[in-house]
Design a protein around this motif. Structure first.
Motif, PDB file in Angstrom:
ATOM      1  N   LYS A 128      28.453  43.257 -24.731  1.00  0.00           N
ATOM      2  CA  LYS A 128      29.287  42.087 -25.082  1.00  0.00           C
ATOM      3  C   LYS A 128      28.684  40.813 -24.445  1.00  0.00           C
ATOM      4  N   MET A 129      27.975  40.872 -23.427  1.00  0.00           N
ATOM      5  CA  MET A 129      27.353  39.948 -22.609  1.00  0.00           C
ATOM      6  C   MET A 129      26.061  39.340 -23.488  1.00  0.00           C
ATOM      7  N   THR A 130      25.261  40.327 -23.999  1.00  0.00           N
ATOM      8  CA  THR A 130      23.994  40.145 -24.566  1.00  0.00           C
ATOM      9  C   THR A 130      24.174  40.128 -26.226  1.00  0.00           C
ATOM     10  N   ALA A 131      25.353  40.182 -26.881  1.00  0.00           N
ATOM     11  CA  ALA A 131      25.462  39.969 -28.151  1.00  0.00           C
ATOM     12  C   ALA A 131      25.470  38.593 -28.545  1.00  0.00           C
ATOM     13  N   PRO A 132      24.845  38.039 -29.738  1.00  0.00           N
ATOM     14  CA  PRO A 132      24.834  36.809 -29.879  1.00  0.00           C
ATOM     15  C   PRO A 132      26.270  36.424 -30.491  1.00  0.00           C
ATOM     16  N   SER A 133      26.684  35.118 -30.119  1.00  0.00           N
ATOM     17  CA  SER A 133      28.010  34.719 -30.432  1.00  0.00           C
ATOM     18  C   SER A 133      28.446  34.473 -32.041  1.00  0.00           C
ATOM     19  N   GLN A 134      27.060  34.442 -32.680  1.00  0.00           N
ATOM     20  CA  GLN A 134      27.362  34.088 -34.191  1.00  0.00           C
ATOM     21  C   GLN A 134      25.896  34.577 -34.709  1.00  0.00           C
ATOM     22  N   ARG A 135      25.949  34.824 -36.061  1.00  0.00           N
ATOM     23  CA  ARG A 135      24.875  35.370 -36.704  1.00  0.00           C
ATOM     24  C   ARG A 135      23.821  34.125 -36.924  1.00  0.00           C
ATOM     25  N   LEU A 136      22.718  34.291 -37.156  1.00  0.00           N
ATOM     26  CA  LEU A 136      21.555  33.448 -37.136  1.00  0.00           C
ATOM     27  C   LEU A 136      21.669  32.569 -38.237  1.00  0.00           C
ATOM     28  N   GLY A 137      22.037  33.038 -39.521  1.00  0.00           N
ATOM     29  CA  GLY A 137      22.334  32.267 -40.602  1.00  0.00           C
ATOM     30  C   GLY A 137      23.448  31.318 -40.662  1.00  0.00           C
ATOM     31  N   ASP A 138      24.474  31.624 -40.117  1.00  0.00           N
ATOM     32  CA  ASP A 138      25.413  30.638 -39.637  1.00  0.00           C
ATOM     33  C   ASP A 138      25.048  29.668 -38.430  1.00  0.00           C
ATOM     34  N   PHE A 139      24.303  29.998 -37.625  1.00  0.00           N
ATOM     35  CA  PHE A 139      24.021  29.066 -36.700  1.00  0.00           C
ATOM     36  C   PHE A 139      23.050  28.105 -37.411  1.00  0.00           C
ATOM     37  N   LEU A 140      22.035  28.435 -38.394  1.00  0.00           N
ATOM     38  CA  LEU A 140      21.241  27.537 -39.101  1.00  0.00           C
ATOM     39  C   LEU A 140      22.212  26.403 -40.031  1.00  0.00           C
ATOM     40  N   LEU A 141      23.075  27.428 -40.618  1.00  0.00           N
ATOM     41  CA  LEU A 141      23.924  26.472 -41.541  1.00  0.00           C
ATOM     42  C   LEU A 141      24.815  25.436 -40.826  1.00  0.00           C
ATOM     43  N   SER A 142      25.200  25.704 -39.492  1.00  0.00           N
ATOM     44  CA  SER A 142      25.985  24.661 -38.975  1.00  0.00           C
ATOM     45  C   SER A 142      25.061  23.752 -37.780  1.00  0.00           C
ATOM     46  N   SER A 143      23.824  23.661 -38.112  1.00  0.00           N
ATOM     47  CA  SER A 143      22.978  22.767 -37.463  1.00  0.00           C
ATOM     48  C   SER A 143      23.187  21.492 -37.979  1.00  0.00           C
ATOM     49  N   PRO A 144      23.147  20.319 -36.779  1.00  0.00           N
ATOM     50  CA  PRO A 144      23.602  19.123 -37.293  1.00  0.00           C
ATOM     51  C   PRO A 144      22.092  18.568 -38.059  1.00  0.00           C
ATOM     52  N   LEU A 145      20.992  19.228 -38.005  1.00  0.00           N
ATOM     53  CA  LEU A 145      19.963  18.836 -38.749  1.00  0.00           C
ATOM     54  C   LEU A 145      19.875  18.906 -40.382  1.00  0.00           C
ATOM     55  N   ARG A 146      20.978  19.878 -40.627  1.00  0.00           N
ATOM     56  CA  ARG A 146      20.710  20.384 -42.092  1.00  0.00           C
ATOM     57  C   ARG A 146      21.204  19.444 -42.906  1.00  0.00           C
ATOM     58  N   LYS A 147      21.894  18.346 -42.537  1.00  0.00           N
ATOM     59  CA  LYS A 147      22.032  17.109 -43.510  1.00  0.00           C
ATOM     60  C   LYS A 147      21.468  15.675 -43.167  1.00  0.00           C
ATOM     61  N   SER A 148      20.422  16.123 -42.271  1.00  0.00           N
ATOM     62  CA  SER A 148      19.763  14.841 -41.922  1.00  0.00           C
ATOM     63  C   SER A 148      18.674  14.402 -42.824  1.00  0.00           C
ATOM     64  N   GLY A 149      18.302  15.132 -43.697  1.00  0.00           N
ATOM     65  CA  GLY A 149      17.164  14.626 -44.810  1.00  0.00           C
ATOM     66  C   GLY A 149      15.710  14.934 -44.260  1.00  0.00           C
ATOM     67  N   LEU A 150      15.720  15.658 -43.013  1.00  0.00           N
ATOM     68  CA  LEU A 150      14.551  16.108 -42.607  1.00  0.00           C
ATOM     69  C   LEU A 150      13.774  17.040 -43.300  1.00  0.00           C
ATOM     70  N   VAL A 151      12.797  16.852 -43.796  1.00  0.00           N
ATOM     71  CA  VAL A 151      11.996  17.593 -44.698  1.00  0.00           C
ATOM     72  C   VAL A 151      10.819  18.111 -43.874  1.00  0.00           C
ATOM     73  N   ILE A 152      10.544  19.753 -43.914  1.00  0.00           N
ATOM     74  CA  ILE A 152       9.415  20.481 -43.333  1.00  0.00           C
ATOM     75  C   ILE A 152       8.678  21.096 -44.304  1.00  0.00           C
ATOM     76  N   GLU A 153       7.458  20.628 -44.323  1.00  0.00           N
ATOM     77  CA  GLU A 153       6.560  21.349 -45.401  1.00  0.00           C
ATOM     78  C   GLU A 153       5.443  22.118 -44.458  1.00  0.00           C
ATOM     79  N   ARG A 154       5.026  23.043 -45.230  1.00  0.00           N
ATOM     80  CA  ARG A 154       3.743  23.796 -44.629  1.00  0.00           C
ATOM     81  C   ARG A 154       2.448  23.108 -44.677  1.00  0.00           C
ATOM     82  N   ASP A 155       1.830  23.265 -43.643  1.00  0.00           N
ATOM     83  CA  ASP A 155       0.239  22.495 -43.583  1.00  0.00           C
ATOM     84  C   ASP A 155      -0.314  23.322 -44.509  1.00  0.00           C
ATOM     85  N   LYS A 156      -0.640  22.311 -45.896  1.00  0.00           N
ATOM     86  CA  LYS A 156      -1.692  23.161 -46.706  1.00  0.00           C
ATOM     87  C   LYS A 156      -3.065  22.958 -46.741  1.00  0.00           C
ATOM     88  N   ARG A 157      -3.439  22.337 -45.670  1.00  0.00           N
ATOM     89  CA  ARG A 157      -4.785  22.066 -45.448  1.00  0.00           C
ATOM     90  C   ARG A 157      -5.526  23.303 -44.930  1.00  0.00           C
TER      91      ARG A 157
END
Length: 83
Positions: free
Chosen positions: A46-75
């Motif tokens: 119980k102590m070590t179990a994550p409180s939520q699934r990773l996908g749910d955590f990422l979907l609830s991120s405040p950065l999700r709707k921030s317009g931040l675009v992350i692209e892979r370095d293609k150089r």
């Protein structure tokens, strides 16, 4: 929490486990210093179990709707890896 000296814990391991199951975590000391806690596995899980699934955590991120675009370095090309 109950404290057990290391030698006593070694001599009475079965009792230590029974008390951890019945009373909760038990502390083992070495030279007067708390070094280990024995606790029921369900409590540890119980102590070590994550409180939520990773996908749910990422979907609830405040950065999700921030317009931040992350692209892979293609150089850089693909890395060569010896197998």
């Amino acid at each position: 929490m109950n404290a057990w000296q290391l030698q006593e814990a070694k001599n009475k391991l079965s009792e230590l486990i029974d008390r951890a199951l019945a009373e909760g975590p038990q502390v083992i000391t070495r030279h007067g210093v708390e070094v280990v806690v024995v606790m029921p596995f369900a409590g540890y899980r119980k102590m070590t179990a994550p409180s939520q699934r990773l996908g749910d955590f990422l979907l609830s991120s405040p950065l999700r709707k921030s317009g931040l675009v992350i692209e892979r370095d293609k150089r850089t090309g693909l890395r060569e890896i010896d197998l």
